[in-house]
Enzyme design. Structure first.
Site, short mmCIF file in Angstrom:
data_model
loop_
_atom_site.label_atom_id
_atom_site.label_comp_id
_atom_site.label_asym_id
_atom_site.label_seq_id
_atom_site.Cartn_x
_atom_site.Cartn_y
_atom_site.Cartn_z
CG LEU A 100 20.68 -58.82 15.39
CD1 LEU A 100 22.36 -58.37 15.18
CD2 LEU A 100 20.61 -59.55 16.73
CG ASP A 101 16.12 -55.18 19.65
OD1 ASP A 101 15.30 -55.41 19.00
OD2 ASP A 101 16.24 -55.32 21.06
CB VAL A 102 17.76 -49.75 16.14
CG1 VAL A 102 18.65 -48.39 15.97
CG2 VAL A 102 16.65 -49.95 15.16
#
Length: 236
Positions: A100-102
């Site tokens: 997942l993105d930050v």
């Protein structure tokens, strides 16, 4: 399994440190002091270190409610790793099932079972990933049709697989995809001229994020959840 490998996998000892402990005579197998790392263990052997029994750490399967500001990486870089949120033995052996993105929150699966991970992320599995996005602008009327037909993302040479878009309100939507392209959800909404303000993953395949998990909390998957994620019953 060799005894020195068993020690390194059941304790915090490295393989070389395990050999030093063996030479010191601190390790017994079935009550007998063993000093050689090459000693081969049987499945029912009892290994003790200073009279404390040792056991292998088995394969582990967890779900984590990922907060924003954490990377799905093994080590800290610009942001802390999601692994730092886990209080678990042999944490260095674990990996995330996809990423997942930050700034994306929600369900992330974590394991040390590489075969299980491959079954889930393989494109052939067609595993649903369900996200809720809040958007900067209202959705156009034709958004559902465009996503169902597939979107050619900027920089890609083929369109996305069909995706299901469900409107929650004019600036909130639930999106189900079966791929994991780079920043895919954000890029899909960008193709409509829209900006994703927040993104949260609710579900992977048949397993939904546990509503009792606060951000940053995790729990082990149940045996039924572990099996469901790779079962042909859910992926015919």
């Amino acid at each position: 399994m060799r005894l020195d490998r068993f020690l390194s996998e059941s304790t915090d000892l490295s393989r070389s440190d395990a050999r030093k402990v063996l030479k010191s005579g601190e390790i017994t197998v079935n009550g007998e002091v063993i000093t050689k790392g090459a000693y081969i263990l049987n499945e029912d052997d009892v290994v003790m270190w200073d009279e404390e029994p040792l056991a292998l750490v088995g394969l582990r399967y967890l779900m984590l409610n990922k907060p924003a500001g954490y990377e799905c990486s093994l080590k800290n870089s610009l942001y802390p790793s999601v692994m730092t949120l886990l209080d678990i033995e042999k944490r260095e052996r674990l990996h995330t099932v996809g990423r997942l993105d930050v700034d994306t929150t929600g369900l992330i699966l974590i394991t040390d079972d590489g075969h299980w991970t491959h079954r889930i992320i393989s494109p052939k599995q067609e595993c649903d990933k369900v996200y809720v996005a809040t958007l900067a602008e209202p959705l156009p009327d034709h958004a559902e049709r465009l996503f169902q037909e597939g979107v050619l993302l900027n920089g890609d040479d083929k369109p996305t697989l069909p995706a299901v878009l469900e409107r929650i309100d004019e600036r909130t939507a639930r999106l189900t995809i079966q791929e994991g392209r780079y920043h895919q959800v954000k890029r899909m909404f960008a193709s409509l001229g829209n900006l994703v303000l927040t993104l949260h993953r609710e579900r992977i395949g048949p397993v939904a994020l546990d509503a009792d998990l606060a951000l940053g909390e995790s729990r082990y998957l149940t045996p039924a959840e572990v099996q469901a994620l790779v079962s042909d019953e859910f992926y015919p």
